[in-house]
Design a protein around this motif. Structure first.
Motif, PDB file in Angstrom:
ATOM      1  N   ASP A  41      10.930   5.214 -19.028  1.00 55.33           N
ATOM      2  CA  ASP A  41       9.939   4.990 -17.978  1.00 55.33           C
ATOM      3  C   ASP A  41       9.194   6.258 -17.572  1.00 55.33           C
ATOM      4  O   ASP A  41       8.050   6.194 -17.150  1.00 55.33           O
ATOM      5  CB  ASP A  41      10.581   4.360 -16.745  1.00 55.33           C
ATOM      6  CG  ASP A  41      10.923   2.902 -16.944  1.00 55.33           C
ATOM      7  OD1 ASP A  41      10.466   2.302 -17.950  1.00 55.33           O
ATOM      8  OD2 ASP A  41      11.658   2.352 -16.107  1.00 55.33           O
ATOM      9  N   VAL A  42       9.850   7.408 -17.667  1.00 59.48           N
ATOM     10  CA  VAL A  42       9.184   8.654 -17.278  1.00 59.48           C
ATOM     11  C   VAL A  42       8.456   9.327 -18.436  1.00 59.48           C
ATOM     12  O   VAL A  42       7.847  10.376 -18.260  1.00 59.48           O
ATOM     13  CB  VAL A  42      10.145   9.655 -16.587  1.00 59.48           C
ATOM     14  CG1 VAL A  42      10.727   9.056 -15.320  1.00 59.48           C
ATOM     15  CG2 VAL A  42      11.228  10.138 -17.530  1.00 59.48           C
ATOM     16  N   GLY A  43       8.526   8.744 -19.625  1.00 62.51           N
ATOM     17  CA  GLY A  43       7.700   9.226 -20.727  1.00 62.51           C
ATOM     18  C   GLY A  43       8.412   9.938 -21.858  1.00 62.51           C
ATOM     19  O   GLY A  43       7.755  10.436 -22.769  1.00 62.51           O
ATOM     20  N   PHE A  44       9.740  10.005 -21.834  1.00 62.74           N
ATOM     21  CA  PHE A  44      10.451  10.619 -22.954  1.00 62.74           C
ATOM     22  C   PHE A  44      10.585   9.606 -24.083  1.00 62.74           C
ATOM     23  O   PHE A  44      10.732   8.412 -23.841  1.00 62.74           O
ATOM     24  CB  PHE A  44      11.827  11.117 -22.516  1.00 62.74           C
ATOM     25  CG  PHE A  44      11.777  12.419 -21.778  1.00 62.74           C
ATOM     26  CD1 PHE A  44      11.784  13.623 -22.458  1.00 62.74           C
ATOM     27  CD2 PHE A  44      11.697  12.436 -20.398  1.00 62.74           C
ATOM     28  CE1 PHE A  44      11.710  14.827 -21.773  1.00 62.74           C
ATOM     29  CE2 PHE A  44      11.628  13.633 -19.698  1.00 62.74           C
ATOM     30  CZ  PHE A  44      11.635  14.829 -20.385  1.00 62.74           C
ATOM     31  N   GLY A  45      10.562  10.085 -25.312  1.00 61.19           N
ATOM     32  CA  GLY A  45      10.630   9.220 -26.476  1.00 61.19           C
ATOM     33  C   GLY A  45      12.031   8.957 -26.985  1.00 61.19           C
ATOM     34  O   GLY A  45      12.250   8.033 -27.762  1.00 61.19           O
ATOM     35  N   ARG A  78      -0.682  12.460 -12.601  1.00 56.47           N
ATOM     36  CA  ARG A  78      -0.951  11.026 -12.498  1.00 56.47           C
ATOM     37  C   ARG A  78      -0.347  10.233 -13.656  1.00 56.47           C
ATOM     38  O   ARG A  78       0.192   9.151 -13.455  1.00 56.47           O
ATOM     39  CB  ARG A  78      -2.458  10.774 -12.490  1.00 56.47           C
ATOM     40  CG  ARG A  78      -3.122  10.888 -11.171  1.00 56.47           C
ATOM     41  CD  ARG A  78      -4.554  10.355 -11.218  1.00 56.47           C
ATOM     42  NE  ARG A  78      -5.318  10.786 -12.379  1.00 56.47           N
ATOM     43  CZ  ARG A  78      -5.974  11.939 -12.471  1.00 56.47           C
ATOM     44  NH1 ARG A  78      -5.964  12.783 -11.477  1.00 56.47           N
ATOM     45  NH2 ARG A  78      -6.650  12.243 -13.562  1.00 56.47           N
ATOM     46  N   ALA A  79      -0.478  10.746 -14.867  1.00 55.37           N
ATOM     47  CA  ALA A  79      -0.110   9.985 -16.070  1.00 55.37           C
ATOM     48  C   ALA A  79       1.055  10.628 -16.807  1.00 55.37           C
ATOM     49  O   ALA A  79       1.094  10.632 -18.031  1.00 55.37           O
ATOM     50  CB  ALA A  79      -1.327   9.859 -16.979  1.00 55.37           C
ATOM     51  N   TYR A  80       2.024  11.153 -16.068  1.00 55.90           N
ATOM     52  CA  TYR A  80       3.150  11.869 -16.679  1.00 55.90           C
ATOM     53  C   TYR A  80       3.921  11.012 -17.674  1.00 55.90           C
ATOM     54  O   TYR A  80       4.508  11.525 -18.613  1.00 55.90           O
ATOM     55  CB  TYR A  80       4.108  12.401 -15.606  1.00 55.90           C
ATOM     56  CG  TYR A  80       4.722  11.315 -14.774  1.00 55.90           C
ATOM     57  CD1 TYR A  80       5.884  10.683 -15.178  1.00 55.90           C
ATOM     58  CD2 TYR A  80       4.120  10.901 -13.601  1.00 55.90           C
ATOM     59  CE1 TYR A  80       6.437   9.666 -14.429  1.00 55.90           C
ATOM     60  CE2 TYR A  80       4.672   9.894 -12.847  1.00 55.90           C
ATOM     61  CZ  TYR A  80       5.821   9.278 -13.253  1.00 55.90           C
ATOM     62  OH  TYR A  80       6.364   8.259 -12.506  1.00 55.90           O
ATOM     63  N   ALA A  81       3.928   9.695 -17.492  1.00 58.03           N
ATOM     64  CA  ALA A  81       4.696   8.814 -18.378  1.00 58.03           C
ATOM     65  C   ALA A  81       3.931   8.467 -19.654  1.00 58.03           C
ATOM     66  O   ALA A  81       4.515   7.915 -20.589  1.00 58.03           O
ATOM     67  CB  ALA A  81       5.093   7.539 -17.638  1.00 58.03           C
ATOM     68  N   GLN A  82       2.657   8.806 -19.712  1.00 59.59           N
ATOM     69  CA  GLN A  82       1.845   8.515 -20.885  1.00 59.59           C
ATOM     70  C   GLN A  82       1.990   9.635 -21.910  1.00 59.59           C
ATOM     71  O   GLN A  82       2.289  10.769 -21.557  1.00 59.59           O
ATOM     72  CB  GLN A  82       0.367   8.393 -20.484  1.00 59.59           C
ATOM     73  CG  GLN A  82       0.110   7.343 -19.433  1.00 59.59           C
ATOM     74  CD  GLN A  82       0.566   5.971 -19.856  1.00 59.59           C
ATOM     75  OE1 GLN A  82       0.326   5.545 -20.981  1.00 59.59           O
ATOM     76  NE2 GLN A  82       1.246   5.278 -18.958  1.00 59.59           N
ATOM     77  N   ARG A 131       8.819  19.150 -16.845  1.00 57.59           N
ATOM     78  CA  ARG A 131       9.376  19.325 -15.511  1.00 57.59           C
ATOM     79  C   ARG A 131       8.925  18.207 -14.580  1.00 57.59           C
ATOM     80  O   ARG A 131       9.703  17.672 -13.795  1.00 57.59           O
ATOM     81  CB  ARG A 131       8.985  20.696 -14.942  1.00 57.59           C
ATOM     82  CG  ARG A 131       9.738  21.038 -13.673  1.00 57.59           C
ATOM     83  CD  ARG A 131       9.484  22.456 -13.210  1.00 57.59           C
ATOM     84  NE  ARG A 131       8.088  22.832 -13.172  1.00 57.59           N
ATOM     85  CZ  ARG A 131       7.229  22.449 -12.230  1.00 57.59           C
ATOM     86  NH1 ARG A 131       7.621  21.660 -11.261  1.00 57.59           N
ATOM     87  NH2 ARG A 131       5.982  22.851 -12.271  1.00 57.59           N
ATOM     88  N   ARG A 132       7.681  17.813 -14.701  1.00 59.15           N
ATOM     89  CA  ARG A 132       7.154  16.702 -13.881  1.00 59.15           C
ATOM     90  C   ARG A 132       7.915  15.414 -14.189  1.00 59.15           C
ATOM     91  O   ARG A 132       8.276  14.664 -13.279  1.00 59.15           O
ATOM     92  CB  ARG A 132       5.659  16.540 -14.164  1.00 59.15           C
ATOM     93  CG  ARG A 132       4.996  15.473 -13.367  1.00 59.15           C
ATOM     94  CD  ARG A 132       4.976  15.842 -11.881  1.00 59.15           C
ATOM     95  NE  ARG A 132       4.436  14.746 -11.119  1.00 59.15           N
ATOM     96  CZ  ARG A 132       5.174  13.855 -10.462  1.00 59.15           C
ATOM     97  NH1 ARG A 132       6.472  13.951 -10.445  1.00 59.15           N
ATOM     98  NH2 ARG A 132       4.614  12.868  -9.805  1.00 59.15           N
ATOM     99  N   ARG A 133       8.160  15.151 -15.461  1.00 54.63           N
ATOM    100  CA  ARG A 133       8.902  13.951 -15.846  1.00 54.63           C
ATOM    101  C   ARG A 133      10.340  14.000 -15.339  1.00 54.63           C
ATOM    102  O   ARG A 133      10.879  12.995 -14.876  1.00 54.63           O
ATOM    103  CB  ARG A 133       8.891  13.797 -17.369  1.00 54.63           C
ATOM    104  CG  ARG A 133       7.551  13.375 -17.901  1.00 54.63           C
ATOM    105  CD  ARG A 133       7.485  13.415 -19.406  1.00 54.63           C
ATOM    106  NE  ARG A 133       6.220  12.846 -19.883  1.00 54.63           N
ATOM    107  CZ  ARG A 133       5.800  12.922 -21.121  1.00 54.63           C
ATOM    108  NH1 ARG A 133       6.532  13.542 -22.039  1.00 54.63           N
ATOM    109  NH2 ARG A 133       4.650  12.386 -21.460  1.00 54.63           N
TER     110      ARG A 133
END
Length: 119
Positions: A73-77, A10-14, A50-52
């Motif tokens: 947007d997918v959560g990488f820094g 649900r919160a993969y981008a967080q 992998r989800r991201r």
């Protein structure tokens, strides 16, 4: 373990870390990491990466947004970490993936099955 995996889905981008996920699963951090790997065959960190990447693959196929936008947007820094992880999981860079992905005439279910990362 399922609660923690669902939270990652649900919160993969967080920003998610092992202590937070262990709290969701109601176990210690060490036990969480061992139990997650035993249950799902990969570490929580690798599952989240992998989800991201799966979500990034979808965005690369279906949108014209830049690789940099998708990365954040997918959560990488960082773009470097995103590109390295994407290449490690998919086998090619995000730009190469976007250029090789069929965009018309192939049903989405076939594209998703064909391009699903294995690692």
């Amino acid at each position: 373990m399922l609660r923690a995996r669902d939270a990652m889905d649900r919160a993969y981008a967080q920003p998610l870390d092992v202590p937070a996920l262990a709290r969701i699963a109601h176990v210690s951090e060490g036990h969480f990491t061992r139990a997650f790997r035993a249950a799902f065959g990969e570490t929580p960190h690798r599952y989240l990466q992998r989800r991201r990447v799966e979500r990034a693959m979808f965005l690369l196929r279906e949108t014209d947004r830049s690789v940099t936008e998708i990365c954040f947007d997918v959560g990488f820094g960082s773009l470097g970490t995103f590109s390295r992880t994407f290449r490690d999981i998919v086998g090619r860079s995000p730009r190469e993936y976007r250029g090789e992905t069929p965009s018309v005439g192939v049903p989405t279910c076939f594209t998703m099955a064909w391009t699903r990362p294995s690692g």
